[in-house]
Write an enzyme that holds these catalytic residues in place. Structure first.
Site, short mmCIF file in Angstrom:
data_model
loop_
_atom_site.label_atom_id
_atom_site.label_comp_id
_atom_site.label_asym_id
_atom_site.label_seq_id
_atom_site.Cartn_x
_atom_site.Cartn_y
_atom_site.Cartn_z
N GLU A 1 0.48 -4.83 22.87
CA GLU A 1 0.88 -4.09 22.94
C GLU A 1 0.27 -2.86 24.27
O GLU A 1 -0.75 -3.26 24.29
CB GLU A 1 0.48 -2.78 22.18
CG GLU A 1 2.24 -3.50 21.46
CD GLU A 1 1.90 -1.96 19.84
OE1 GLU A 1 1.31 -0.62 19.78
OE2 GLU A 1 2.32 -2.11 18.73
N SER B 1 3.49 -2.14 10.87
CA SER B 1 2.43 -2.17 10.85
C SER B 1 1.76 -2.94 12.27
O SER B 1 1.41 -1.62 12.84
CB SER B 1 2.76 -3.75 9.93
OG SER B 1 1.59 -3.82 9.16
N ARG B 2 0.87 -3.57 12.37
CA ARG B 2 0.97 -4.50 13.62
C ARG B 2 1.67 -5.51 14.10
O ARG B 2 1.85 -6.30 13.87
CB ARG B 2 -0.58 -4.07 13.13
CG ARG B 2 -1.58 -3.70 12.83
CD ARG B 2 -2.13 -2.71 13.70
NE ARG B 2 -2.75 -1.60 14.10
CZ ARG B 2 -2.16 0.09 13.46
NH1 ARG B 2 -1.04 0.36 13.57
NH2 ARG B 2 -3.15 0.88 13.98
N HIS C 1 6.23 1.59 19.36
CA HIS C 1 5.07 2.21 18.63
C HIS C 1 5.04 3.80 17.58
O HIS C 1 3.86 4.10 18.46
CB HIS C 1 3.32 1.37 18.59
CG HIS C 1 1.74 1.42 17.73
ND1 HIS C 1 1.67 0.85 17.75
CD2 HIS C 1 2.24 2.65 16.53
CE1 HIS C 1 1.06 0.77 16.64
NE2 HIS C 1 1.48 1.84 15.87
N ILE C 2 6.29 4.09 17.16
CA ILE C 2 6.09 5.65 17.00
C ILE C 2 6.31 6.18 15.97
O ILE C 2 6.77 6.81 14.70
CB ILE C 2 7.44 6.41 18.15
CG1 ILE C 2 8.74 5.52 17.42
CG2 ILE C 2 6.96 6.27 19.25
CD1 ILE C 2 10.53 5.97 17.82
N GLY C 3 5.60 4.94 14.89
CA GLY C 3 5.89 5.12 13.42
C GLY C 3 5.36 6.65 12.74
O GLY C 3 6.49 6.77 11.81
N GLY D 1 1.07 -1.39 -0.12
CA GLY D 1 0.33 0.11 -0.24
C GLY D 1 1.13 1.56 -0.01
O GLY D 1 2.00 0.95 -0.45
C1 DGY Z 1 -1.93 4.21 12.84
O1 DGY Z 1 -2.07 5.73 12.37
O2 DGY Z 1 -2.52 3.20 12.43
C2 DGY Z 1 -0.48 4.25 14.03
O3 DGY Z 1 -0.33 2.41 14.42
C3 DGY Z 1 -1.67 4.45 15.24
O4 DGY Z 1 -2.49 3.69 15.55
#
Ligand code: DGY
Length: 344
Positions: free
Chosen positions: A278, A248-249, A296-298, A166
C-alpha cells in the site's frame, strides 16, 4: 486543527508527540494535562521527521505508517508509551519496547464492528458483482432493459471460511449467519467451545479451510507466520469459483498469486481493502472488473475513528499518570511503566 506551534512543548509537563493530527475537540482536555505536539496534519511524518522529533517525548501516538523500531526508541530515552492508532501493530517493535520498559498499546474492540461491516460489504460486492454493475451504469452502458445483467451468486447456504477468529472474525461470523451462510474457521488457537457454538462456526485445519470454502475472508494479523500464508499452493487447493475478501493485511496474501487465481477464474471475485504494498495496487487488479478495491478504510467511520482517537489518548494518559493502560499489547506489570533498572 491544532498546529504544532500551538501545542509546543512546555517545560514542566510530560511531552506527547501525536504523529498525525486529531480532532481538536478530542485533544482539548488532553492538552491541559500534557505538552502536546502534533507532527503533521493531513499527512504522515517522514521517517527523518519522526527521528528528529521523538527525542524529548514521554509518549508517542503513532499511526500505521510510522515504523517505531529500535532506532526510534534509541532517539527517545524518555519514551514510556507508544500508543498506536489502529489494532494492527506489525510496524512497532514490541520486543524492543518491552526490553526498554516502554508500553505498547493499540486500539482493539472499538473498530471491530466497522471492520466487520466492511468485510460483509465486500463479500456482497464480490458475489453480487456490485462494482462491475455500478460501473456499467456510470459508464452509460445501461441503455436498454435487460433481465440478464450481472447474475451473481447467493451467499445463503454457502460455506464461509474465516481465517482468523479474533474479534473481527467473530463479528463477521455473526453477520454472515444472518445471511444464512455456513461457517468454518481456522485460528492459531481454537476458540472456546461456547463461542463456537454461539457463532455456529466449526474449527478446521488450514487445509480444509482452503478446500471447503465457497467464500474466504482474511482476519489474521500480519506476523512472520502469516506473511504470504496464502500463496499459489493455497489458491491451487481452493474450490473453483471461490470468492475472496481481505480487510486485514495485504501481505498475508501474495498479491501476484491472487491476480493469477483471478485471471484463471479459480477466484471468481474478490473484495480487497488492503494490499501487499500500500498504497500501490497490482496493476492487473486495477483492470479486473470482478474485484472491488478500497483504500484501507476498514475502520473509517466518524464514530469509530473518534473512539480510536480517544482510546489512544486514554492509553497514553494512563501510562503518563503511572497507571496501567487500557489496551496494552505488551505486559509490563500491574501498573506504571517499569523502566529498565526498575525505575517507574
Ligand atoms: C488497523 O486498525 O490496524 C487498521 O488497519 C489501520 O492500520
Amino acid at each position: 486543527m491544532p498546529s504544532a506551534r500551538r501545542y509546543k512543548y512546555r517545560m514542566s509537563q510530560p511531552k506527547v508527540l501525536i504523529t498525525r493530527g486529531y480532532a481538536p475537540e478530542v485533544l482539548r482536555e488532553f492538552c491541559d494535562e500534557f505538552d502536546v505536539a502534533v507532527g503533521a496534519t493531513g499527512r504522515y511524518l517522514d521517517r527523518w521527521e519522526l527521528l528528529e522529533r521523538v527525542g524529548e517525548v514521554d509518549a508517542l501516538i503513532s499511526r500505521s505508517a510510522d515504523r517505531v523500531d529500535r532506532e526510534v526508541m534509541e532517539r527517545a530515552p524518555r519514551l514510556r508509551v507508544v500508543s498506536n492508532f489502529g489494532v494492527g501493530f506489525e510496524t512497532l517493535d514490541v520486543e524492543e519496547a518491552t526490553r526498554r520498559g516502554i508500553w505498547v498499546c493499540n486500539t482493539p474492540d472499538v473498530l471491530t464492528e466497522a471492520t466487520a461491516d466492511l468485510a460483509i460489504a465486500l463479500l456482497l460486492c464480490a458475489c453480487r458483482r456490485i462494482s462491475e454493475a455500478e460501473a456499467y451504469v456510470r459508464n452509460g452502458q445501461w441503455n436498454q432493459i435487460n433481465p440478464d445483467l450481472f447474475h451473481g451468486s447467493d451467499p445463503e447456504g454457502k460455506v464461509l471460511g474465516i481465517l482468523g477468529m479474533g474479534r473481527i472474525g467473530q463479528a463477521l461470523a455473526r453477520r454472515a449467519r444472518a445471511f444464512g451462510m455456513r461457517l468454518i474457521y481456522h485460528n492459531r488457537r481454537r476458540v472456546a467451545a461456547a463461542v463456537e457454538e454461539a457463532l455456529g462456526a466449526r474449527f478446521v485445519p488450514l487445509e480444509e479451510l482452503w478446500a471447503l470454502s465457497d467464500f474466504l475472508s482474511v482476519h489474521t494479523p500480519l506476523t512472520p507466520e502469516t506473511e504470504h500464508l496464502i500463496d499459489r499452493p493455497q489458491f491451487a487447493r481452493m474450490k473453483p469459483g471461490v470468492y475472496f475478501v481481505n480487510t486485514s493485511r495485504g501481505k498475508v496474501v501474495r498479491e501476484a498469486a491472487l491476480v493469477e487465481a483471478l485471471a484463471s477464474g479459480k477466484v471468481r471475485g474478490a473484495g480487497l481493502d488492503v494490499f501487499e504494498n500500500e498504497p500501490a495496487v497490482h496493476p492487473d487488479l486495477l483492470r479486473m472488473p470482478n474485484v472491488t478495491l478500497l483504500p484501507h478504510i476498514g475502520s473509517a467511520t466518524r464514530e469509530t475513528r473518534r473512539r480510536m482517537e480517544e482510546l489512544t489518548l486514554d492509553n497514553a494518559r494512563r501510562v503518563l499518570r503511572g497507571e496501567r493502560p487500557r489496551t496494552p499489547v505488551n505486559d509490563l506489570g500491574p501498573a506504571g511503566t517499569r523502566r529498565p533498572g526498575g525505575v517507574s
